[in-house]
Design a protein around this motif. Structure first.
Motif, PDB file in Angstrom:
ATOM      1  N   VAL A  43       0.853  -1.190   0.000  1.00  0.00           N
ATOM      2  CA  VAL A  43       0.000   0.000   0.000  1.00  0.00           C
ATOM      3  C   VAL A  43       0.889   1.239   0.000  1.00  0.00           C
ATOM      4  O   VAL A  43       1.793   1.379   0.833  1.00  0.00           O
ATOM      5  N   VAL A  44       0.634   2.123  -0.960  1.00  0.00           N
ATOM      6  CA  VAL A  44       1.450   3.326  -1.123  1.00  0.00           C
ATOM      7  C   VAL A  44       0.543   4.542  -0.908  1.00  0.00           C
ATOM      8  O   VAL A  44      -0.361   4.790  -1.708  1.00  0.00           O
ATOM      9  N   SER A  45       0.783   5.275   0.166  1.00  0.00           N
ATOM     10  CA  SER A  45      -0.043   6.461   0.426  1.00  0.00           C
ATOM     11  C   SER A  45       0.668   7.722  -0.039  1.00  0.00           C
ATOM     12  O   SER A  45       1.851   7.908   0.243  1.00  0.00           O
ATOM     13  N   ILE A  46      -0.081   8.587  -0.738  1.00  0.00           N
ATOM     14  CA  ILE A  46       0.500   9.877  -1.137  1.00  0.00           C
ATOM     15  C   ILE A  46      -0.128  11.016  -0.333  1.00  0.00           C
ATOM     16  O   ILE A  46       0.082  12.186  -0.639  1.00  0.00           O
ATOM     17  N   ALA A  47      -0.907  10.671   0.688  1.00  0.00           N
ATOM     18  CA  ALA A  47      -1.653  11.706   1.412  1.00  0.00           C
ATOM     19  C   ALA A  47      -0.734  12.549   2.292  1.00  0.00           C
ATOM     20  O   ALA A  47       0.043  12.009   3.087  1.00  0.00           O
ATOM     21  N   ALA A  48      -0.854  13.854   2.161  1.00  0.00           N
ATOM     22  CA  ALA A  48      -0.045  14.757   2.980  1.00  0.00           C
ATOM     23  C   ALA A  48      -0.341  14.525   4.455  1.00  0.00           C
ATOM     24  O   ALA A  48      -1.507  14.417   4.851  1.00  0.00           O
ATOM     25  N   GLY A  49       0.701  14.432   5.234  1.00  0.00           N
ATOM     26  CA  GLY A  49       0.559  14.386   6.687  1.00  0.00           C
ATOM     27  C   GLY A  49       0.259  13.021   7.278  1.00  0.00           C
ATOM     28  O   GLY A  49       0.582  12.765   8.441  1.00  0.00           O
ATOM     29  N   ILE A  50      -0.357  12.123   6.520  1.00  0.00           N
ATOM     30  CA  ILE A  50      -0.782  10.832   7.103  1.00  0.00           C
ATOM     31  C   ILE A  50       0.454   9.947   7.317  1.00  0.00           C
ATOM     32  O   ILE A  50       1.152   9.588   6.369  1.00  0.00           O
ATOM     33  N   THR A  51       0.686   9.614   8.599  1.00  0.00           N
ATOM     34  CA  THR A  51       1.947   8.949   8.958  1.00  0.00           C
ATOM     35  C   THR A  51       1.912   7.445   8.689  1.00  0.00           C
ATOM     36  O   THR A  51       0.844   6.838   8.579  1.00  0.00           O
ATOM     37  N   LEU A  52       3.093   6.874   8.662  1.00  0.00           N
ATOM     38  CA  LEU A  52       3.218   5.422   8.482  1.00  0.00           C
ATOM     39  C   LEU A  52       2.522   4.684   9.620  1.00  0.00           C
ATOM     40  O   LEU A  52       1.843   3.679   9.397  1.00  0.00           O
ATOM     41  N   VAL A  53       2.675   5.186  10.842  1.00  0.00           N
ATOM     42  CA  VAL A  53       2.045   4.512  11.989  1.00  0.00           C
ATOM     43  C   VAL A  53       0.526   4.504  11.818  1.00  0.00           C
ATOM     44  O   VAL A  53      -0.132   3.475  12.026  1.00  0.00           O
ATOM     45  N   THR A  54      -0.036   5.641  11.402  1.00  0.00           N
ATOM     46  CA  THR A  54      -1.493   5.710  11.186  1.00  0.00           C
ATOM     47  C   THR A  54      -1.915   4.691  10.132  1.00  0.00           C
ATOM     48  O   THR A  54      -2.905   3.962  10.298  1.00  0.00           O
ATOM     49  N   LEU A  55      -1.145   4.641   9.048  1.00  0.00           N
ATOM     50  CA  LEU A  55      -1.487   3.722   7.955  1.00  0.00           C
ATOM     51  C   LEU A  55      -1.366   2.273   8.425  1.00  0.00           C
ATOM     52  O   LEU A  55      -2.258   1.451   8.189  1.00  0.00           O
ATOM     53  N   GLU A  56      -0.266   1.960   9.122  1.00  0.00           N
ATOM     54  CA  GLU A  56      -0.036   0.573   9.563  1.00  0.00           C
ATOM     55  C   GLU A  56      -1.081   0.142  10.578  1.00  0.00           C
ATOM     56  O   GLU A  56      -1.591  -0.985  10.513  1.00  0.00           O
ATOM     57  N   GLU A  57      -1.405   1.039  11.503  1.00  0.00           N
ATOM     58  CA  GLU A  57      -2.401   0.661  12.527  1.00  0.00           C
ATOM     59  C   GLU A  57      -3.768   0.441  11.891  1.00  0.00           C
ATOM     60  O   GLU A  57      -4.489  -0.481  12.243  1.00  0.00           O
ATOM     61  N   ALA A  58      -4.103   1.281  10.914  1.00  0.00           N
ATOM     62  CA  ALA A  58      -5.425   1.152  10.285  1.00  0.00           C
ATOM     63  C   ALA A  58      -5.508  -0.086   9.395  1.00  0.00           C
ATOM     64  O   ALA A  58      -6.569  -0.710   9.293  1.00  0.00           O
ATOM     65  N   LEU A  59      -4.394  -0.439   8.753  1.00  0.00           N
ATOM     66  CA  LEU A  59      -4.441  -1.553   7.780  1.00  0.00           C
ATOM     67  C   LEU A  59      -4.172  -2.909   8.420  1.00  0.00           C
ATOM     68  O   LEU A  59      -4.362  -3.939   7.786  1.00  0.00           O
ATOM     69  N   GLY A  60      -3.730  -2.899   9.676  1.00  0.00           N
ATOM     70  CA  GLY A  60      -3.573  -4.167  10.386  1.00  0.00           C
ATOM     71  C   GLY A  60      -2.138  -4.644  10.435  1.00  0.00           C
ATOM     72  O   GLY A  60      -1.289  -4.263   9.623  1.00  0.00           O
ATOM     73  N   GLU A  61      -1.888  -5.504  11.406  1.00  0.00           N
ATOM     74  CA  GLU A  61      -0.557  -6.008  11.695  1.00  0.00           C
ATOM     75  C   GLU A  61       0.123  -6.584  10.436  1.00  0.00           C
ATOM     76  O   GLU A  61      -0.480  -7.364   9.699  1.00  0.00           O
ATOM     77  N   GLY A  62       1.325  -6.148  10.205  1.00  0.00           N
ATOM     78  CA  GLY A  62       2.118  -6.716   9.103  1.00  0.00           C
ATOM     79  C   GLY A  62       1.908  -6.051   7.762  1.00  0.00           C
ATOM     80  O   GLY A  62       2.553  -6.419   6.776  1.00  0.00           O
ATOM     81  N   ALA A  63       1.020  -5.046   7.698  1.00  0.00           N
ATOM     82  CA  ALA A  63       0.745  -4.411   6.391  1.00  0.00           C
ATOM     83  C   ALA A  63       2.018  -3.758   5.844  1.00  0.00           C
ATOM     84  O   ALA A  63       2.742  -3.074   6.575  1.00  0.00           O
ATOM     85  N   ARG A  64       2.264  -4.008   4.567  1.00  0.00           N
ATOM     86  CA  ARG A  64       3.446  -3.411   3.898  1.00  0.00           C
ATOM     87  C   ARG A  64       3.029  -2.056   3.330  1.00  0.00           C
ATOM     88  O   ARG A  64       2.191  -1.978   2.432  1.00  0.00           O
ATOM     89  N   VAL A  65       3.622  -1.012   3.893  1.00  0.00           N
ATOM     90  CA  VAL A  65       3.191   0.343   3.573  1.00  0.00           C
ATOM     91  C   VAL A  65       4.387   1.208   3.178  1.00  0.00           C
ATOM     92  O   VAL A  65       5.462   1.106   3.785  1.00  0.00           O
ATOM     93  N   VAL A  66       4.188   2.051   2.171  1.00  0.00           N
ATOM     94  CA  VAL A  66       5.197   3.051   1.798  1.00  0.00           C
ATOM     95  C   VAL A  66       4.484   4.400   1.734  1.00  0.00           C
ATOM     96  O   VAL A  66       3.363   4.489   1.233  1.00  0.00           O
TER      97      VAL A  66
END
Ligand SMILES: NC(=O)C1=CN([C@@H]2O[C@H](COP(=O)(O)OP(=O)(O)OC[C@H]3O[C@@H](n4cnc5c(N)ncnc54)[C@H](OP(=O)(O)O)[C@@H]3O)[C@@H](O)[C@H]2O)C=CC1
Ligand SMILES: O=C(O)[C@@H]1CCC=N1
Length: 360
Positions: A178-201
């Protein structure tokens, strides 16, 4: 420094070298700069290649289109990315990335899907050949995107991200990136929302990606692999310059290169207004203003005797334009007395601060 060299009776080459010494203070000793994964030893050629690519025009990063490879804006041959790519939201920035990837031939219309909300967006995407277009991400669209694609770009506004992440989370598997381009939205926010182990950039691109002249930065989440980083780098390099940064630098990146095109457009518009005020027709003034900004930016990446890491200090270039008792120094004095330098610094800092606020 130039005056000092002249006083000492030095020729132009020695004077240029003296300027180079004075300007090298901007680079800290031992500093390592990373360009799109290249270390400083390779960065000079990468930067020069980036400049060469941009000099070749708006389609400079476009690939050959055959044999599954394309050229990055750094001139390196890129392999087309075989994985299917999904976009949740395809507005200004999402569509710029899609069009940029297609123009660079790093992906193809059949390998891209989108989740959009309105018919206008759907029409625009169909016109560029995208066949797999799904509806609102919060109403089934995310599930369809997750089923279609292994790489999912999140391109909605930051304010829409909580509900989009909630809808997407149940469909994310270890196979997804999952690749987020949203301004300000942190990796921790993305990882916590998408669930344990989610691969995020997390990526901060900019709209000139549309014409292969983007400037993007990215940082990897906890579970993203080196291969994930290379994949994202391949995609972003196909539409311009790309650099890996630490997450704590992402707000600054957002304020500078994410928002920066708008600051430059304002500058181009104002320069053109100046040209009109001085007597030029509007179209002539706008063309001269925009070409001047593009050319001046390319000059920063020229490789001369003063360049460091493939870049010439803008102060050196500015000094070369300003003749003693000439026109330029009069204009520069006016800009300085209007506080333009401080205004640009404050604009970037304020935009960076807003990015931090958007984290919530
Ligand atoms: N614009 C830029 O220069 C840059 C933007 N960004 C980031 O990119 C993101 C998008 O910005 P930008 O492209 O400017 O914004 P846009 O408003 O142009 O695009 C966002 C798109 O997402 C769509 N959308 C919203 N909610 C949903 C949903 N639930 N399902 C499907 N689609 C949805 C919107 O549809 P609708 O119109 O119907 O609401 C819209 O088309 C932001 O997070 C921004 O921070 C990053 C770098 C540069
Ligand atoms: O204005 C914005 O919030 C987005 C992020 C960077 C550029 N545009």
């Amino acid at each position: 420094m130039r005056l000092l060299a002249a006083e000492q009776g030095l020729g132009p080459a020695a004077a240029a070298a003296a300027v180079a010494v004075s300007r090298q203070a901007w680079l800290l000793p031992g500093r390592q700069l990373q360009w799109a994964g290249l270390t400083s030893s390779a960065s000079r050629s990468a930067a020069a290649a980036a400049a060469a690519a941009s000099q070749s025009g708006s389609t400079g990063g476009g690939g050959s289109g055959s044999g599954g490879s394309s050229s990055s804006s750094s001139g390196a041959k890129l392999k087309a990315v075989p994985e299917r790519i999904g976009f949740i939201g395809a507005g200004q920035m999402g569509e710029a990335l899609i069009r940029g990837f297609l123009k660079a031939r790093v992906s193809s219309p059949g390998k891209i899907c989108c989740s959009v909300r309105d018919f206008d967006r759907q029409d625009a995407l169909e016109r560029i050949g995208i066949g797999s277009i799904f509806g609102d991400a919060t109403e089934g669209g995310s599930e369809e995107v997750a089923r279609f694609a292994r790489i999912i770009f999140l391109c909605t506004k930051p304010q829409a991200m909580p509900e989009v992440l909630e809808a997407l989370a149940p469909h994310i598997t270890p196979d997804h990136l999952v690749v987020s381009i949203a301004a300000g939205i942190t990796l921790v926010t993305l990882e916590e929302a998408l669930g344990e182990g989610a691969r995020v950039v997390r990526v901060m691109p900019n709209t000139p990606s549309l014409v292969q002249s983007g400037a993007s930065a990215f940082c990897l989440g906890r579970h993203a692999t080196q291969q994930d980083g290379e994949l994202v780098e391949t995609l972003l390099s196909s539409v311009g310059f790309c650099i890996q940064v630490q997450e704590k630098q992402m707000d600054a990146v957002t304020g500078l290169s994410g928002s920066g095109p708008a600051f430059v457009y304002l500058m181009i518009e104002a320069l053109a207004d100046g040209g009109v005020a001085a007597g030029l027709p509007r179209d002539t003034a706008l063309a001269l203003a925009a070409k001047t900004v593009a050319g001046a930016a390319q000059m920063v990446f020229s490789d001369d005797e003063t360049s460091v890491l493939g870049m010439v200090h803008p102060g050196v270039l500015k000094d070369r334009v300003a003749s003693p008792a000439g026109t330029t120094i009069e204009g520069l004095a006016e800009l300085e007395s209007s506080g333009v330098r401080g205004a640009f610094i404050r604009a970037v800092k304020r935009a960076a601060a807003r990015s931090k606020e958007l984290a919530g």
